[in-house]
Design a protein around this motif. Structure first.
Motif, short mmCIF file in Angstrom:
data_model
loop_
_atom_site.label_atom_id
_atom_site.label_comp_id
_atom_site.label_asym_id
_atom_site.label_seq_id
_atom_site.Cartn_x
_atom_site.Cartn_y
_atom_site.Cartn_z
N ALA A 153 -162.96 -14.30 15.60
CA ALA A 153 -163.81 -14.10 16.78
C ALA A 153 -163.39 -14.98 17.94
N SER A 154 -162.80 -16.12 17.65
CA SER A 154 -162.40 -17.06 18.71
C SER A 154 -160.95 -16.88 19.15
N LEU A 155 -160.26 -15.86 18.62
CA LEU A 155 -158.84 -15.69 18.93
C LEU A 155 -158.55 -15.55 20.43
N PRO A 156 -159.30 -14.76 21.20
CA PRO A 156 -158.98 -14.67 22.64
C PRO A 156 -159.01 -16.03 23.33
N VAL A 157 -160.04 -16.82 23.06
CA VAL A 157 -160.14 -18.14 23.68
C VAL A 157 -159.07 -19.07 23.12
N LEU A 158 -158.81 -18.96 21.81
CA LEU A 158 -157.82 -19.82 21.17
C LEU A 158 -156.43 -19.56 21.74
N VAL A 159 -156.07 -18.29 21.94
CA VAL A 159 -154.74 -17.96 22.47
C VAL A 159 -154.59 -18.50 23.89
N VAL A 160 -155.60 -18.28 24.71
CA VAL A 160 -155.53 -18.77 26.10
C VAL A 160 -155.48 -20.30 26.12
N TYR A 161 -156.22 -20.94 25.21
CA TYR A 161 -156.22 -22.41 25.15
C TYR A 161 -154.84 -22.94 24.78
N ILE A 162 -154.19 -22.31 23.81
CA ILE A 162 -152.85 -22.74 23.40
C ILE A 162 -151.85 -22.52 24.54
N LEU A 163 -151.92 -21.37 25.19
CA LEU A 163 -151.01 -21.08 26.31
C LEU A 163 -151.25 -22.04 27.47
N SER A 164 -152.50 -22.45 27.64
CA SER A 164 -152.80 -23.41 28.71
C SER A 164 -152.21 -24.78 28.39
N MET A 215 -167.26 -25.33 22.80
CA MET A 215 -168.50 -24.55 22.87
C MET A 215 -168.26 -23.11 22.43
N ALA A 216 -167.09 -22.56 22.79
CA ALA A 216 -166.76 -21.21 22.35
C ALA A 216 -166.64 -21.15 20.83
N LEU A 217 -166.01 -22.17 20.23
CA LEU A 217 -165.92 -22.21 18.77
C LEU A 217 -167.31 -22.28 18.14
N LEU A 218 -168.18 -23.10 18.70
CA LEU A 218 -169.53 -23.25 18.16
C LEU A 218 -170.30 -21.93 18.20
N ILE A 219 -170.34 -21.31 19.37
CA ILE A 219 -171.15 -20.09 19.52
C ILE A 219 -170.55 -18.93 18.73
N ASP A 220 -169.22 -18.80 18.75
CA ASP A 220 -168.59 -17.71 17.99
C ASP A 220 -168.84 -17.88 16.50
N ALA A 221 -168.73 -19.11 16.00
CA ALA A 221 -168.99 -19.35 14.57
C ALA A 221 -170.46 -19.08 14.24
N ALA A 222 -171.37 -19.45 15.15
CA ALA A 222 -172.79 -19.20 14.91
C ALA A 222 -173.09 -17.70 14.87
N VAL A 223 -172.52 -16.95 15.80
CA VAL A 223 -172.78 -15.50 15.84
C VAL A 223 -172.21 -14.83 14.60
N VAL A 224 -171.00 -15.20 14.21
CA VAL A 224 -170.41 -14.61 13.00
C VAL A 224 -171.27 -14.90 11.78
N THR A 225 -171.75 -16.14 11.67
CA THR A 225 -172.58 -16.50 10.52
C THR A 225 -173.93 -15.80 10.57
N LEU A 226 -174.47 -15.60 11.76
CA LEU A 226 -175.72 -14.84 11.88
C LEU A 226 -175.53 -13.38 11.48
N LEU A 251 -165.74 -18.65 7.79
CA LEU A 251 -164.65 -19.40 8.41
C LEU A 251 -163.60 -18.47 9.00
N CYS A 252 -163.18 -17.49 8.21
CA CYS A 252 -162.16 -16.54 8.70
C CYS A 252 -162.70 -15.72 9.87
N GLY A 253 -163.95 -15.28 9.77
CA GLY A 253 -164.55 -14.52 10.86
C GLY A 253 -164.67 -15.34 12.13
N SER A 254 -164.97 -16.63 12.00
CA SER A 254 -165.09 -17.49 13.18
C SER A 254 -163.74 -17.65 13.88
N VAL A 255 -162.68 -17.80 13.09
CA VAL A 255 -161.34 -17.92 13.68
C VAL A 255 -160.94 -16.62 14.39
#
Length: 569
Positions: free
Chosen positions: A508-519, A454-465, A502-506
């Protein structure tokens, strides 16, 4: 007339291809790719027969030939709006329908990449029989090649035109049929690697031999069964199959000759009895009592006349119950409606479960790691988010409605996001639960995966908007097939915008992505992903939509002028 139609089709196609360099380059690359595929198939046929596998390869060619002709009957009909270069309706002001004109149009259908590919592919049986030393069968296959092409092109023209004429009755029927056809196409051809892998693993020569024998008696495979019967020395069966092939073409040409009359002169649609009574009585409505019906007001709980309050208002007020302002609620209601009504957006929605299906099946293929399937799963929400942000382009020139209504940018951008979330997030939840079921994930693991997606979806949508508030790229105009390339010029602009998205979505999602990988590696507990995903996504969405709204206030008119310049919009 046949020669004139062929020259006209070739000239139109060349002008279309040469108008933009990238289209010409992609067409050349497509032809080279098709030729390389045919060359490999031809080499496989020759060396396979020389190696003594004639009894397997020739039935496979017979079966494939029948499937090829059947594909010409079905695929163009499914996408009747993709290629209307020589639409019979366009010729109606200049000449009347005739059998000669119908024959010329059917022959001209073969002008193009599919026609060239089919012509070259239909040489394969003749080559195979010649290499096998069956010269009578090879000559028969070569002589029957024009009949095979005419059968494919004539039936394709007849079915496509017949379907196209009836789909023009209402835009809803046309859009829904286009969406269904595109979905079927994606379901069949997107996981093509999976189907091929299964065929190779469970290859059964007897299945193809028996299937080819059956295919040789069908209307679309009989023409390929003639050389096979001659190779077996069965003249009677060869004559019967030739008769089936000739009758098939004759029926197709008879149907095409009748369909073209209706396509050029139109179809009579009788007025219903109730409509005739209303016309005779001088009424504007068929049912005069319909406009006086009452409905319960969703907020005030009181009866209100539909003549005073539009039918769309309850949907807006439902969004207002959720706490949205009136302008945001109106945009959200409009956006939610078009995710269902617009075939181009609906196809994207249906494509998402296909990505999850590929993610599950890809990991089950031999030699494939879980990373291949994970890529498809993580790309699905990014694709949805990018489409949400690009909904401005899909509005086409109807974008003038929010521009002319002086709605503020923050309301417009929020409405597009909130109106897109119910349907898309619901599908994402269902797909995530399916992934959890197949992988055996626990409740907490499922929740973590859902929050991350869901974080990927919303972050990608906001970046595209944000990006779409200033720069837009061409998409198919309303009413066209989602698979069509009509109106999608400016390849460089499209590529740069989508790459930036695509680059902006990645990023924008870095904080969640980093925590997800560490988890996943055990460094951080799982609840950190849930907490970080919710807080970061809400904060980024709020600030990002404010930024996007400010850009929209400055650039909306320029964006509208850009959309108006696109062909077909």
């Amino acid at each position: 007339m046949v020669r004139q139609l062929i020259r006209l089709k070739a000239k139109i196609m060349w002008n279309t291809i040469s108008r933009q360099t990238w289209v010409l380059v992609m067409t050349i690359l497509g032809l080279l790719y098709a030729l390389s595929i045919l060359s490999m198939i031809g080499a496989g046929v020759v060396f396979g027969i020389l190696a003594g596998h004639e009894h397997i390869i020739m039935p496979m060619l017979t079966f494939a030939g029948g499937i090829f002709i059947l594909g010409w009957w079905l695929v163009p009909a499914m996408f009747s709006g993709m290629d209307n270069t020589l639409d019979p309706k366009k010729f109606a002001p200049y000449l009347g329908p005739s059998r000669k004109f119908a024959f010329g149009l059917s022959v001209a259908t073969g002008i193009g990449v599919p026609g060239i590919f089919s012509t070259l592919a239909f040489f394969m049986p003749a080559i195979g029989w010649a290499v096998a030393g069956q010269w009578v069968s090879a000559i028969a296959a070569l002589l029957l090649l024009p009949l095979a092409l005419l059968t494919a092109f004539t039936w394709a023209s007849a079915i496509t035109t017949w379907v196209g004429v009836r789909l023009q009755a209402t835009s809803t029927r046309r859009d829904m049929s286009t969406a269904i056809a595109t979905i079927i196409f994606l379901l069949v051809f997107t996981p093509l690697g999976v189907w091929i892998n299964w065929i190779v693993q469970d290859f059964n020569p007897d299945f193809f031999i028996q299937s080819a024998e059956i295919m040789g008696w069908t209307p679309f495979g009989a023409i390929w069964g003639v050389p096979a019967s001659l190779a077996q020395g069965n003249i009677l069966f060869a004559c019967l199959r030739l008769l089936i092939a000739l009758v098939t073409y004759a029926c197709g040409f008879w149907g095409w000759s009748h369909v073209i009359f209706g396509a050029m002169s139109g179809l009579a649609r009788p007025v219903s009895q109730k409509a005739q009574e209303a016309i005779a009585a001088g009424r504007r409505e068929i049912d005069p009592h319909h406009a006086q019906k009452k409905f319960a007001h969703p907020i005030a709980g009181r009866a209100t006349s539909s003549a005073k309050v539009p039918n769309a208002l309850p949907r807006v007020e439902l969004w207002q119950i959720c706490g949205l302002s009136a302008p945001t609620a109106s945009m959200a209601a409009r956006t939610a409606r078009y995710w269902i009504r617009d075939a181009r957006l609906l196809v994207t929605v249906i494509t998402v479960p296909l990505f999850f299906f590929m993610g599950i099946m890809w990991t089950r293929l031999p030699g494939m790691s879980s990373a291949h399937g994970t890529f498809f799963i993580y790309m699905a929400p990014v694709l949805i988010g990018a489409t949400i942000g690009a909904s401005t382009q899909y509005d086409s020139t109807a974008f003038w409605i929010p521009v002319s209504s002086a709605i503020k940018g923050k309301h417009e951008r929020r409405g597009r996001l909130f109106g897109s979330l119910p349907l898309n997030s619901g599908i994402l939840v269902v797909c995530t639960l399916a992934i959890a079921f197949f992988k055996g994930l626990g409740i907490m693991e499922t929740l973590v995966l859902l929050i991350f997606l869901m974080a990927l979806l919303i972050d990608a949508a906001v970046v595209t908007l944000i990006i779409g508030s200033a720069w837009v790229y061409p998409v198919q105009p309303p009413g066209t097939s989602p698979m069509s390339a009509r109106g999608t010029g400016s390849f460089m602009t499209t590529m740069l915008t989508q790459t930036a998205t695509l680059c902006g979505s990645v990023i924008a999602s870095l904080p969640v992505l980093v925590v997800y990988i560490l988890s996943n590696t055990g460094v951080l507990p799982s609840w950190m992903v849930v907490l970080t995903g919710i807080i970061w996504t809400c904060l980024f969405a709020h600030l990002g939509l404010l930024w996007a709204g400010r850009i929209w206030d400055r650039r909306s008119v320029k964006v509208l002028n850009t959309i108006r310049s696109w062909p077909g919009h």
